[in-house]
Design an enzyme around this catalytic site. Structure first.
Site, PDB file in Angstrom:
ATOM      1  N   CYS A  88      -2.754 -21.117   8.246  1.00  0.00           N
ATOM      2  CA  CYS A  88      -2.527 -21.825   9.512  1.00  0.00           C
ATOM      3  C   CYS A  88      -1.556 -21.085  10.436  1.00  0.00           C
ATOM      4  O   CYS A  88      -0.638 -20.426   9.980  1.00  0.00           O
ATOM      5  CB  CYS A  88      -1.938 -23.200   9.242  1.00  0.00           C
ATOM      6  SG  CYS A  88      -2.952 -24.207   8.171  1.00  0.00           S
TER       7      CYS A  88
ATOM      8  N   ARG B 169      -4.832 -14.117  10.391  1.00  0.00           N
ATOM      9  CA  ARG B 169      -4.236 -14.780   9.226  1.00  0.00           C
ATOM     10  C   ARG B 169      -5.261 -15.595   8.454  1.00  0.00           C
ATOM     11  O   ARG B 169      -4.993 -16.002   7.319  1.00  0.00           O
ATOM     12  CB  ARG B 169      -3.098 -15.711   9.675  1.00  0.00           C
ATOM     13  CG  ARG B 169      -1.925 -14.965  10.289  1.00  0.00           C
ATOM     14  CD  ARG B 169      -0.979 -15.942  10.938  1.00  0.00           C
ATOM     15  NE  ARG B 169      -0.377 -16.839   9.976  1.00  0.00           N
ATOM     16  CZ  ARG B 169       0.814 -16.654   9.425  1.00  0.00           C
ATOM     17  NH1 ARG B 169       1.510 -15.599   9.740  1.00  0.00           N
ATOM     18  NH2 ARG B 169       1.305 -17.505   8.557  1.00  0.00           N
TER      19      ARG B 169
ATOM     20  N   TRP C  66      -6.237 -23.625   8.435  1.00  0.00           N
ATOM     21  CA  TRP C  66      -6.911 -23.131   7.232  1.00  0.00           C
ATOM     22  C   TRP C  66      -6.923 -24.327   6.287  1.00  0.00           C
ATOM     23  O   TRP C  66      -5.880 -24.768   5.810  1.00  0.00           O
ATOM     24  CB  TRP C  66      -6.123 -21.957   6.644  1.00  0.00           C
ATOM     25  CG  TRP C  66      -6.785 -21.259   5.503  1.00  0.00           C
ATOM     26  CD1 TRP C  66      -7.749 -20.293   5.576  1.00  0.00           C
ATOM     27  CD2 TRP C  66      -6.503 -21.435   4.106  1.00  0.00           C
ATOM     28  NE1 TRP C  66      -8.088 -19.867   4.311  1.00  0.00           N
ATOM     29  CE2 TRP C  66      -7.344 -20.547   3.408  1.00  0.00           C
ATOM     30  CE3 TRP C  66      -5.641 -22.251   3.382  1.00  0.00           C
ATOM     31  CZ2 TRP C  66      -7.340 -20.460   2.014  1.00  0.00           C
ATOM     32  CZ3 TRP C  66      -5.640 -22.162   2.000  1.00  0.00           C
ATOM     33  CH2 TRP C  66      -6.490 -21.281   1.332  1.00  0.00           C
TER      34      TRP C  66
ATOM     35  N   ASN D 284       2.086 -26.454   9.821  1.00  0.00           N
ATOM     36  CA  ASN D 284       1.720 -25.528   8.740  1.00  0.00           C
ATOM     37  C   ASN D 284       2.425 -26.012   7.485  1.00  0.00           C
ATOM     38  O   ASN D 284       3.554 -26.491   7.567  1.00  0.00           O
ATOM     39  CB  ASN D 284       2.226 -24.105   9.031  1.00  0.00           C
ATOM     40  CG  ASN D 284       1.434 -23.428  10.119  1.00  0.00           C
ATOM     41  OD1 ASN D 284       0.479 -23.982  10.639  1.00  0.00           O
ATOM     42  ND2 ASN D 284       1.843 -22.211  10.463  1.00  0.00           N
ATOM     43  N   GLY D 285       1.798 -25.831   6.329  1.00  0.00           N
ATOM     44  CA  GLY D 285       2.426 -26.251   5.084  1.00  0.00           C
ATOM     45  C   GLY D 285       1.680 -27.421   4.482  1.00  0.00           C
ATOM     46  O   GLY D 285       0.566 -27.756   4.916  1.00  0.00           O
TER      47      GLY D 285
ATOM     48  N   GLU E 119      -7.887  -2.857  -7.725  1.00  0.00           N
ATOM     49  CA  GLU E 119      -7.706  -2.966  -6.273  1.00  0.00           C
ATOM     50  C   GLU E 119      -9.012  -2.642  -5.537  1.00  0.00           C
ATOM     51  O   GLU E 119      -9.359  -3.321  -4.562  1.00  0.00           O
ATOM     52  CB  GLU E 119      -6.558  -2.029  -5.832  1.00  0.00           C
ATOM     53  CG  GLU E 119      -6.299  -1.946  -4.343  1.00  0.00           C
ATOM     54  CD  GLU E 119      -5.943  -3.275  -3.674  1.00  0.00           C
ATOM     55  OE1 GLU E 119      -5.714  -4.273  -4.355  1.00  0.00           O
ATOM     56  OE2 GLU E 119      -5.929  -3.291  -2.431  1.00  0.00           O
TER      57      GLU E 119
ATOM     58  N   LYS F  73     -10.924  -5.234  -3.125  1.00  0.00           N
ATOM     59  CA  LYS F  73     -11.252  -4.927  -1.717  1.00  0.00           C
ATOM     60  C   LYS F  73     -12.696  -5.288  -1.411  1.00  0.00           C
ATOM     61  O   LYS F  73     -12.986  -5.934  -0.417  1.00  0.00           O
ATOM     62  CB  LYS F  73     -11.049  -3.437  -1.400  1.00  0.00           C
ATOM     63  CG  LYS F  73      -9.645  -2.935  -1.223  1.00  0.00           C
ATOM     64  CD  LYS F  73      -8.907  -3.446  -0.026  1.00  0.00           C
ATOM     65  CE  LYS F  73      -8.290  -4.769  -0.284  1.00  0.00           C
ATOM     66  NZ  LYS F  73      -6.950  -4.938  -0.611  1.00  0.00           N
TER      67      LYS F  73
ATOM     68  N   GLU G  52     -13.267  -9.096  -1.480  1.00  0.00           N
ATOM     69  CA  GLU G  52     -12.657  -9.809  -0.348  1.00  0.00           C
ATOM     70  C   GLU G  52     -13.509  -9.757   0.909  1.00  0.00           C
ATOM     71  O   GLU G  52     -13.661 -10.753   1.595  1.00  0.00           O
ATOM     72  CB  GLU G  52     -11.287  -9.181  -0.004  1.00  0.00           C
ATOM     73  CG  GLU G  52     -10.172  -9.537  -0.945  1.00  0.00           C
ATOM     74  CD  GLU G  52      -8.869  -8.848  -0.553  1.00  0.00           C
ATOM     75  OE1 GLU G  52      -7.853  -9.531  -0.459  1.00  0.00           O
ATOM     76  OE2 GLU G  52      -8.858  -7.619  -0.329  1.00  0.00           O
TER      77      GLU G  52
ATOM     78  N   HIS H 178     -16.521  -3.297 -24.599  1.00  0.00           N
ATOM     79  CA  HIS H 178     -16.237  -4.583 -25.246  1.00  0.00           C
ATOM     80  C   HIS H 178     -16.739  -5.749 -24.408  1.00  0.00           C
ATOM     81  O   HIS H 178     -16.184  -6.839 -24.468  1.00  0.00           O
ATOM     82  CB  HIS H 178     -14.734  -4.717 -25.510  1.00  0.00           C
ATOM     83  CG  HIS H 178     -14.210  -3.654 -26.411  1.00  0.00           C
ATOM     84  ND1 HIS H 178     -14.549  -3.566 -27.735  1.00  0.00           N
ATOM     85  CD2 HIS H 178     -13.407  -2.589 -26.155  1.00  0.00           C
ATOM     86  CE1 HIS H 178     -13.955  -2.505 -28.279  1.00  0.00           C
ATOM     87  NE2 HIS H 178     -13.263  -1.900 -27.329  1.00  0.00           N
TER      88      HIS H 178
ATOM     89  N   LYS I  20      -4.383 -14.174   5.464  1.00  0.00           N
ATOM     90  CA  LYS I  20      -3.533 -12.985   5.377  1.00  0.00           C
ATOM     91  C   LYS I  20      -2.221 -13.308   4.683  1.00  0.00           C
ATOM     92  O   LYS I  20      -1.721 -12.540   3.883  1.00  0.00           O
ATOM     93  CB  LYS I  20      -3.269 -12.462   6.790  1.00  0.00           C
ATOM     94  CG  LYS I  20      -2.390 -11.224   6.850  1.00  0.00           C
ATOM     95  CD  LYS I  20      -3.132 -10.026   6.326  1.00  0.00           C
ATOM     96  CE  LYS I  20      -2.280  -8.783   6.260  1.00  0.00           C
ATOM     97  NZ  LYS I  20      -2.854  -7.815   5.298  1.00  0.00           N
TER      98      LYS I  20
HETATM   99  C1  G6P Z   1      -3.324 -12.877   0.419  1.00  0.00           C
HETATM  100  C2  G6P Z   1      -3.858 -11.677   1.178  1.00  0.00           C
HETATM  101  C3  G6P Z   1      -3.801 -10.434   0.297  1.00  0.00           C
HETATM  102  C4  G6P Z   1      -2.389 -10.217  -0.225  1.00  0.00           C
HETATM  103  C5  G6P Z   1      -1.851 -11.466  -0.938  1.00  0.00           C
HETATM  104  C6  G6P Z   1      -0.371 -11.337  -1.219  1.00  0.00           C
HETATM  105  O1  G6P Z   1      -4.193 -13.199  -0.607  1.00  0.00           O
HETATM  106  O2  G6P Z   1      -5.178 -11.909   1.609  1.00  0.00           O
HETATM  107  O3  G6P Z   1      -4.200  -9.296   1.045  1.00  0.00           O
HETATM  108  O4  G6P Z   1      -2.379  -9.135  -1.107  1.00  0.00           O
HETATM  109  O5  G6P Z   1      -2.019 -12.608  -0.103  1.00  0.00           O
HETATM  110  O6  G6P Z   1       0.312 -11.277   0.003  1.00  0.00           O
HETATM  111  P1  G6P Z   1       1.728 -10.656   0.226  1.00  0.00           P
HETATM  112  O7  G6P Z   1       1.983 -10.820   1.691  1.00  0.00           O
HETATM  113  O8  G6P Z   1       2.681 -11.471  -0.600  1.00  0.00           O
HETATM  114  O9  G6P Z   1       1.692  -9.245  -0.208  1.00  0.00           O
END
Ligand code: G6P
Length: 612
Positions: free
Chosen positions: A2, A27, A76, A102-103, A485, A489, A492, A508, A607
């Site tokens: 949000c 975000r 969100w 927000n929250g 990672e 990626k 996501e 395994h 984000k």
């Molecule tokens: C969200 C984002 C990721 C990020 C994670 C941790 O899931 O989409 O890209 O790695 O949060 O965020 P931070 O700001 O704590 O690194």
């Protein structure tokens, strides 16, 4: 997640707050809305599910949305579906107040029941609407706007960043926070409220970061900050050192691509001024630890989420290797509730690009409550994690807008390498190795650039896997978290199911998935375990798996078993992850782009995850 933007001043608020929430689109959100007090002092609320463009399309003629005070929100969804009714701002029964939030209000059910029993009628499924009705409730007993909001917030359990406007006080806006970031932007005879600097940077660089349990009352010409208990607060005005171009895509199609291409610079910025050539070591002044204290460290616990957690896993390999200090890496969401054991002489490192991730922040507080020293590795100056840590290191990656983290990741890894060198040199790491490492680290930006120059080639490979439903990523040693990672990626942003595995572990379980449709993306670099990983890849080949390998320049053999090879420059083992991740980022980007997806704002993702 949000986003909040508010404006009070002489200009028309609507275009300003809409532009502001557009800056927060990155975000992640699924509906949006705004409320203004128009020139007749009427409250007008406009909301819409979907993208902000839908909200704009649904707005009446500009003269019907004009007003000098307004609040806007991107939602969100947490409580209730992403519908127009559930979008913010929310109003109570009186229709005098509008609130964006927000929250999460954790006790909203109890509060809602109580308010309903008093006759309040709810329109949405959100927790936020409770706040609007609570404000209504207190407005019957109290006339001072600030006191009304304070009273309402006293009943709230959970987290909030809020902004409220009120038809009875057309010259005032109230904002408050607990747990969710909120800043006050100071302009000339105008003020802004935002959950993120990006929303207001084009208007002002002077900001105040509200602290937890603070409330600000903003008039057109002045503001006053107090605690929720009405104690005066002397706030510090900070100057933001970003420039506006950092929130512009420039020549790139997407922010993610721009950020991938910024990595030669961002990695250099992470180590700039932190290498001590003469002593073959690194310097991390922000830790504010003496040599003696650094030597006393017996254990490190790294706590993070998402991509930052992957950086932590790589850090574990490198720190243990160079310094022999044992490192544990934990998901923040697990750490905070497991009553963590933090032995003496342990330091806790929290890694967070945003510096606002709710679980990471809670883990930080849990570790501090246990008396541990907690250090933050973050990208966001002035963020809550940066402020609450006992010390830390900024990664200086520059603003990262793409939801899928790229440049922040390589910068985090760079900082962890510097920490490994620092701790290693205080223990048994020979100066010759320290020197070699530092020398090679300085070559890494150019080597990253060499990989970026293969962008077209990587896009062609992406063409070959873009229609896959699954993918497997393999690596060993510090390249195993790189495989994780890479899989994250692609998951996501392209919605392809992908898993990362240590290459030898494949037999395994995941080996049963391998057939002629399954792309297997493997990191097989020229190092001590090269032969081992080749054996693992032969197992894939023997089952007709489609092998895409990340290999070291000059490795001719790998071509024999691979469908495609992406060559990367040779580097020393410790620094490999800084290079091996780059083709995986580009591959994920191109697959998502070729599938026609919204790369920078993938569905359901946020984000900065400011709820637990
Ligand atoms: C969200 C984002 C990721 C990020 C994670 C941790 O899931 O989409 O890209 O790695 O949060 O965020 P931070 O700001 O704590 O690194």
């Amino acid at each position: 997640m949000c986003g909040i933007v508010g404006y009070i001043g002489k200009r028309n608020a609507t275009p300003i707050v809409i532009e502001g929430i557009k800056r927060l689109e990155y975000r992640g959100y699924d509906s949006s809305g705004l409320a203004i007090l128009n020139n007749n002092n009427e409250l007008k609320v406009f909301k819409k599910s979907g993208k902000i463009i839908e909200l704009e399309r649904s707005l009446p003629a500009p003269d019907k949305t004009a007003g000098k005070i307004g609040i806007a929100h991107t939602r969100w969804a947490t409580h209730g579906k992403p519908t127009t009714v559930n979008a913010h701002p929310h109003t109570g029964c009186s229709n005098k107040f509008a609130v964006v939030h927000n929250g999460i209000i954790e006790n909203y059910k109890i509060l809602k029941k109580k308010l309903e029993s008093e006759g309040h009628k709810f329109k949405s499924d959100t927790d936020t609407e409770v706040l609007a009705h609570l404000i209504d409730h207190f407005a019957k007993k109290e006339t001072d706007f600030t006191l009304i909001v304070q009273e309402a917030l006293k009943l709230v359990e959970g987290t909030f960043g809020i902004a409220v406007i009120n038809t009875d006080y057309p010259e005032k806006m109230i904002a408050a926070r607990r747990g969710s970031p909120l800043i006050l932007g100071i302009g000339k005879d105008e003020y802004f409220v935002a959950s993120d600097v990006a929303a207001i940077i084009i208007h002002t660089k002077k900001v105040i970061y509200l602290q937890d349990n603070e409330i600000v009352t903003i008039n057109r010409k002045k503001f006053e900050i107090t605690t929720l208990d009405n104690e005066a607060v002397k706030a510090k005005i900070s100057e933001i050192d970003w420039n506006v171009s950092s929130i512009d895509k420039g020549e790139y199609k997407h922010f993610m691509l721009k950020e991938i291409f910024e990595q030669p610079t961002s990695v250099r910025n992470a180590f700039r001024g932190r290498l001590v050539d003469k002593l073959s070591t690194a310097r991390l002044g922000g830790l504010a630890m003496t040599g003696e204290e650094l030597r006393r460290i017996k254990k490190i616990q790294i706590v993070a989420c998402g991509t930052s957690w992957h950086a932590g896993l790589i850090g574990k390999h490198i720190i243990e290797n160079l310094s022999r200090v044992p490192v544990e890496v934990e998901y923040a969401s697990e750490y905070r509730y497991k009553n963590p054991i933090i032995p003496e002489d342990t330091i806790v490192l929290v890694i967070s690009q945003s510096g606002e991730t709710a679980d990471t922040l809670a883990a930080l507080r849990e570790a501090q409550a246990k008396g541990a020293r907690v250090f933050g590795i973050t990208n966001t100056v002035g963020s809550t994690i940066a402020r609450e840590s006992d010390g830390g290191v900024y990664i200086h990656a520059g603003t990262e807008i793409g939801v899928a983290s790229t440049k922040a990741f390589t910068s985090q890894v760079t900082i962890l390498i510097l920490l490994a060198v620092l701790l290693g040199r205080m223990r048994n790491l020979p100066p010759t190795f320290g020197t070699a490492l530092i020398k090679e680290l300085k070559n890494i930006p150019d080597k990253i650039q060499k990989i970026l120059d293969k962008d077209e080639e990587i896009r062609k490979i992406a063409e070959t896997i873009k229609d896959s439903s699954n993918a497997l990523y393999l690596g060993r040693g510090a390249n195993y978290p790189v495989a994780l990672e890479g899989a994250l990626k692609i998951k996501e942003i392209s919605y392809i199911h992908a898993e990362g595995y240590p290459a030898a572990e494949m037999k395994h379980g995941p080996i049963s998935l391998i057939d002629e449709n399954m792309p297997v993306i493997a990191i097989a670099l020229d190092d001590a375990i090269y032969d081992k990983i080749i054996s693992n890849l032969q197992e894939v080949k023997a089952r007709n798996g489609r092998l895409i390998t990340i290999a070291t320049e000059g490795d001719e053999f790998i071509k024999e078993i691979s469908e495609s090879v992406i060559y990367i420059p040779k580097t020393i083992h410790t620094l490999q992850p800084l290079l091996s991740v780059i083709p995986l980022q580009l591959l994920a980007y191109h697959v998502a782009d070729l599938r026609g997806l919204d790369v920078d704002q993938p569905r359901n993702l946020a984000k900065s995850v400011t709820v637990e």
